[in-house]
Design an enzyme around this catalytic site. Structure first.
Site, PDB file in Angstrom:
ATOM      1  N   CYS A   1      -0.083   0.619 -27.164  1.00 40.91           N
ATOM      2  CA  CYS A   1      -0.255  -0.075 -25.404  1.00 40.91           C
ATOM      3  C   CYS A   1      -0.669  -1.397 -26.020  1.00 40.91           C
ATOM      4  CB  CYS A   1       0.148   0.463 -24.098  1.00 40.91           C
ATOM      5  SG  CYS A   1       1.841   1.631 -24.206  1.00 40.91           S
TER       6      CYS A   1
ATOM      7  N   ARG B   1       0.928  -2.293 -31.681  1.00 37.53           N
ATOM      8  CA  ARG B   1       0.422  -1.121 -30.622  1.00 37.53           C
ATOM      9  C   ARG B   1       1.863  -0.923 -29.545  1.00 37.53           C
ATOM     10  NH1 ARG B   1      -5.528  -0.630 -30.013  1.00 37.53           N
ATOM     11  NH2 ARG B   1      -5.001   0.518 -28.904  1.00 37.53           N
TER      12      ARG B   1
ATOM     13  N   TRP C   1       4.294   0.677 -24.914  1.00 35.31           N
ATOM     14  CA  TRP C   1       4.965   2.419 -25.735  1.00 35.31           C
ATOM     15  C   TRP C   1       5.138   2.725 -24.650  1.00 35.31           C
ATOM     16  CZ3 TRP C   1       4.165   6.687 -27.024  1.00 35.31           C
ATOM     17  CH2 TRP C   1       4.805   7.764 -28.402  1.00 35.31           C
TER      18      TRP C   1
ATOM     19  N   ASN D   1      -3.091   1.347 -20.214  1.00 31.67           N
ATOM     20  CA  ASN D   1      -3.035   2.412 -21.378  1.00 31.67           C
ATOM     21  C   ASN D   1      -3.341   3.017 -21.037  1.00 31.67           C
ATOM     22  OD1 ASN D   1      -2.343   0.048 -22.627  1.00 31.67           O
ATOM     23  ND2 ASN D   1      -3.889   0.079 -24.066  1.00 31.67           N
ATOM     24  N   GLY D   2      -2.737   4.560 -20.887  1.00 29.35           N
ATOM     25  CA  GLY D   2      -3.135   5.582 -21.271  1.00 29.35           C
ATOM     26  C   GLY D   2      -2.485   6.471 -20.408  1.00 29.35           C
TER      27      GLY D   2
ATOM     28  N   GLU E   1       3.487  12.800 -48.465  1.00 23.03           N
ATOM     29  CA  GLU E   1       3.091  11.625 -48.049  1.00 23.03           C
ATOM     30  C   GLU E   1       3.949  10.640 -48.270  1.00 23.03           C
ATOM     31  OE1 GLU E   1       1.259  10.137 -45.477  1.00 23.03           O
ATOM     32  OE2 GLU E   1       0.672   8.302 -46.300  1.00 23.03           O
TER      33      GLU E   1
ATOM     34  N   LYS F   1       6.395   8.341 -45.960  1.00 23.42           N
ATOM     35  CA  LYS F   1       6.487   7.053 -45.694  1.00 23.42           C
ATOM     36  C   LYS F   1       8.040   6.359 -45.700  1.00 23.42           C
ATOM     37  CE  LYS F   1       3.587   5.805 -45.472  1.00 23.42           C
ATOM     38  NZ  LYS F   1       2.096   6.647 -45.433  1.00 23.42           N
TER      39      LYS F   1
ATOM     40  N   GLU G   1       9.799   6.607 -42.040  1.00 22.25           N
ATOM     41  CA  GLU G   1       8.892   6.607 -41.022  1.00 22.25           C
ATOM     42  C   GLU G   1       9.729   4.816 -40.793  1.00 22.25           C
ATOM     43  OE1 GLU G   1       5.164   6.227 -42.170  1.00 22.25           O
ATOM     44  OE2 GLU G   1       4.192   5.960 -39.731  1.00 22.25           O
TER      45      GLU G   1
ATOM     46  N   HIS H   1      12.491  29.329 -54.435  1.00 21.78           N
ATOM     47  CA  HIS H   1      12.769  30.585 -53.350  1.00 21.78           C
ATOM     48  C   HIS H   1      13.735  29.525 -52.308  1.00 21.78           C
ATOM     49  CE1 HIS H   1       9.680  32.897 -55.734  1.00 21.78           C
ATOM     50  NE2 HIS H   1       8.950  31.234 -55.918  1.00 21.78           N
TER      51      HIS H   1
ATOM     52  N   LYS I   1       1.573   1.843 -33.634  1.00 26.20           N
ATOM     53  CA  LYS I   1      -0.164   2.136 -34.381  1.00 26.20           C
ATOM     54  C   LYS I   1      -0.871   2.938 -33.630  1.00 26.20           C
ATOM     55  CE  LYS I   1      -2.331   1.229 -38.352  1.00 26.20           C
ATOM     56  NZ  LYS I   1      -1.464   2.026 -39.263  1.00 26.20           N
TER      57      LYS I   1
HETATM   58  C1  AGP Z   1       1.033   6.603 -40.745  1.00 28.02           C
HETATM   59  O1  AGP Z   1       2.104   6.050 -41.945  1.00 28.02           O
HETATM   60  C2  AGP Z   1       1.385   6.630 -39.872  1.00 28.02           C
HETATM   61  N1  AGP Z   1       1.067   5.915 -38.859  1.00 28.02           N
HETATM   62  C3  AGP Z   1       0.513   8.389 -39.293  1.00 28.02           C
HETATM   63  O2  AGP Z   1       0.894   9.008 -39.293  1.00 28.02           O
HETATM   64  C4  AGP Z   1      -0.964   7.844 -38.857  1.00 28.02           C
HETATM   65  O3  AGP Z   1      -1.348   7.987 -39.884  1.00 28.02           O
HETATM   66  C5  AGP Z   1      -1.427   8.910 -37.194  1.00 28.02           C
HETATM   67  O4  AGP Z   1      -0.559   8.591 -36.522  1.00 28.02           O
HETATM   68  C6  AGP Z   1      -2.651   9.305 -37.320  1.00 28.02           C
HETATM   69  O5  AGP Z   1      -3.225   7.647 -37.103  1.00 28.02           O
HETATM   70  P1  AGP Z   1      -5.510   7.602 -37.522  1.00 28.02           P
HETATM   71  O6  AGP Z   1      -5.407   7.507 -38.658  1.00 28.02           O
HETATM   72  O7  AGP Z   1      -5.320   6.417 -37.354  1.00 28.02           O
HETATM   73  O8  AGP Z   1      -5.416   8.382 -36.415  1.00 28.02           O
END
Ligand code: AGP
Length: 607
Positions: free
Chosen positions: A2, A27, A73, A99-100, A482, A486, A489, A505, A602
């Site tokens: 947000c 956001r 969001w 926000n929150g 990781e 990606k 996501e 296994h 984000k």
């Molecule tokens: C990664 O591509 C993500 N969007 C997500 O996993 C992110 O890394 C996670 O939410 C942590 O965010 P931060 O680094 O701002 O704490």
């Protein structure tokens, strides 16, 4: 998660806040809305959907030099027009953006309904509009006092901006657990949830602290805490407006992948100490004796920050020979962890806002532990909560998907590993070797980026698959995790990461021509073992794309991406980069909105 922007000044306010919303859209992008004061009346427009769509639907010109705006969001209530912010009180006098999460919203709503209040949305935020409206109507001396009185009923987190139609030329903002800053320019003042929305107008900002309430008027602001006036002078935010411009790039994710050589250079700047073959980390504020006394390191973060923490744990344990492990902050905070005085806790977060990571830091501190922050956003909540910290200096990361901050985090954690190693048993020769390896990374990353067209072609072909298995061993296993995140996501392709040693296994049963395997295959001491895994996969008619160093792999796998060799400990940093591009190009091939992946935003500032 947000975005809030508000303006009070002398220019047409709506145009300014809508432009701010465009910059804040990363956001949250479920809905957008704006409220302005015109001739002592509130004008409110809001709609489900993206900011551009919303802006196209706005009347040509809305008069007024005071406005608040929001991009959402969804947490409480679906993304609908009614649930979009701003919310107003029943008389239409007060408008708020929030926000929150208001934790006792259910209870407050029931009470207000008993008193006759009619709610028009399903959101928790609407209770704030009614509570503040009630205070305003009952004759509070000023809007800040009305907000303060209303907030005494509230349990939860908020970044809040409030308008009162009877007080044009004034905005009140309040913060508790959700970031908010004031931007101060000549004859105009802004509120925003992050600097991206204001840096085009001013670089003078005041970061609000929890519990502060601010009253903004054109070019001025006043602060209060617990009903008493406080003062703070603005600081210069060290980000140029151009850092938030996409330029010639098609997407933020691609721009940020390509910014990695400079991001790593900045993360290393002034931190390589050739004389003592160590890393110079003043932000750590640990004396050599204190560093010697560290018996364990625990790294806490979420998502990519957690995976970067895993790389860091391997680097620290391997290099400094201190037992180290990473744990998702979201799990750690709930499992009543034992906190030890000789453990160094490291909170990893790009945004510095992630609620779970913040809560984990608070849990450690509450029990007397010492926490170092490894954070990108200067002055963010986590950065401020930690005892000491190392900033990434990666520059703003706008794409929801972390790329450059992940890489910069791994680099900063490698510096920490060298630093801790050199106060212990890491030899000067090994210190020197690692420093040379770190120094070479920016140039090597640029080399990896040159094979983008090869990666794009492969990703286009692989994007049609239903499921992809990512495999690696020890250092490669973290890279695989990781990389799988990606792909999920941004491309929405099911991807699972598994350690090569664990395949037989169980997951080997999945291997078939339908589930291709991406294997992280550095030319290290485990190379031969990994070749054995490739043979096992090939024997079951699996398709393998390898990311590695050795051209010898070419006749063993179906496709090969070659990256430059670093020092073995640092190889994972480079091996991850082609797989960022792979996920990006797979998403583009599938026609997805790369910078706004579905269901995500984000900065996860809620639980
Ligand atoms: C990664 O591509 C993500 N969007 C997500 O996993 C992110 O890394 C996670 O939410 C942590 O965010 P931060 O680094 O701002 O704490």
């Amino acid at each position: 998660m947000c975005g809030i922007v508000a303006y009070v000044g002398y220019r047409p306010a709506v145009a300014i806040v809508v432009d701010g919303l465009r910059r804040l859209e990363y956001r949250g992008y479920d809905s957008a809305g704006v409220a302005a004061v015109t001739q002592n009346r509130l004008i409110v427009h809001k709609a489900q959907g993206r900011v551009d769509e919303f802006a196209r639907g706005l009347p040509q010109r809305i008069a007024g030099t005071t406005a608040i705006a929001h991009t959402r969001w969804a947490t409480h209530g679906a993304p609908t027009d009614d649930n979009a912010h701003p919310h107003t009180d029943s008389t239409g006098r007060v408008a708020i953006v929030h926000n929150g999460i208001i934790e006792n919203a259910g209870e407050l709503r029931a009470k207000l309904e008993l008193e006759g209040t009619v709610f028009v949305s399903e959101t928790d935020s609407e209770v704030l509009a009614h509570l503040i409206g009630r205070e305003v109507e009952s004759g509070s001396s000023d809007l800040a006092t009305a907000v303060r009185n209303a907030l005494t009923h509230v349990v939860g987190t908020y970044g809040l901006a409030v308008l009162d139609a009877q007080r044009p030329g004034e905005v009140v903002a309040a913060r508790n657990g959700s970031p908010l800053l004031i931007g101060v320019g000549p004859r105009e003042t802004f509120v925003a949830s992050d600097p991206s929305a204001v840096v085009a107008h001013t670089q003078q900002v005041v970061h609000l602290d929890d519990g502060e309430i601010a009253t903004l008027r054109p070019g001025t602001y006043s602060l209060m805490r617990d009903g008493r006036a406080t003062t703070r002078t603005p600081v210069l935010v060290d980000v140029e407006a151009t850092a938030y411009e996409l330029g010639a790039h098609e997407h933020w994710m691609l721009k940020e992948i390509h910014e990695q050589p400079e991001a790593v250079e900045r993360a290393l700047l002034g931190r390589l100490d050739d004389r003592f073959a160590t890393a110079h980390l003043s932000g750590l504020a640990l004396s050599p004796r204190e560093a010697q006394a560290v018996r364990r390191v625990v790294l806490l973060g979420c998502g990519s920050a957690y995976f970067a923490g895993q790389l860091g744990a391997q680097l620290i344990e391997g290099t400094a020979r201190i037992p180290a492990r990473a744990e998702p902050a979201s799990e750690f905070r709930y499992r009543n962890p034992v906190i030890e005085p000789d453990t160094l806790y490291v909170a990893v977060s790009q945004s510095g806002e992630t609620y779970d990571t913040l809560a984990a830091v608070q849990e450690v501190k509450r029990k007397g532990g010492r926490v170092v922050g490894v954070v990108n956003v200067v002055g963010s909540a986590i950065a401020r909560e930690c005892d000491t910290g190392l900033y990434l200096h990666a520059g703003p990361e706008v794409s929801v998907t972390s790329t450059k901050s992940y890489t910069a985090t791994a680099v900063v954690l490698a510096l920490l590993a060298v630093h801790l190693g050199r106060v212990r048993d890491l030899s000067p020769a090994d210190g020197k070797r690692l420093i040379a390896g770190l120094r070479a990374l920016p140039e090597q990353i640029s080399q990896v980026l040159k094979i983008e067209s090869q990666i794009a072609e492969l990703a286009g072909a692989w994007a049609q698959r239903q499921s992809v298995l990512y495999v690696g061993r020890v250092r490669g296993a973290v890279v695989a995790q990781e990389a799988a995140l990606k792909l999920k996501e941004v491309a929405y392709v099911h991807a699972e990461a598994y350690s090569a040693s664990e395949l037989k296994h169980g997951p080997l049963a999945l291997i078939s021509p339908d589930i291709p395997v991406i294997m992280v295959l550095p030319d290290d001491e485990l190379f031969e073992k990994n070749l054995g895994t490739v043979a096992e996969i090939k024997a079951r008619h699996g398709q393998v794309l390898a990311v590695g160093h050795s051209a010898r792999l070419a006749d063993r796998v179906d496709d090969l991406l070659l990256v430059p060799r670093s020092e073995p400990e640092l190889d994972p940093i480079l091996l991850g980069i082609p797989l960022q591009l792979f996920a990006y190009h797979a998403a583009v091939a599938l026609g997805h909105d790369v910078d706004r992946p579905r269901n995500l935003a984000k900065s996860v500032t809620v639980e």
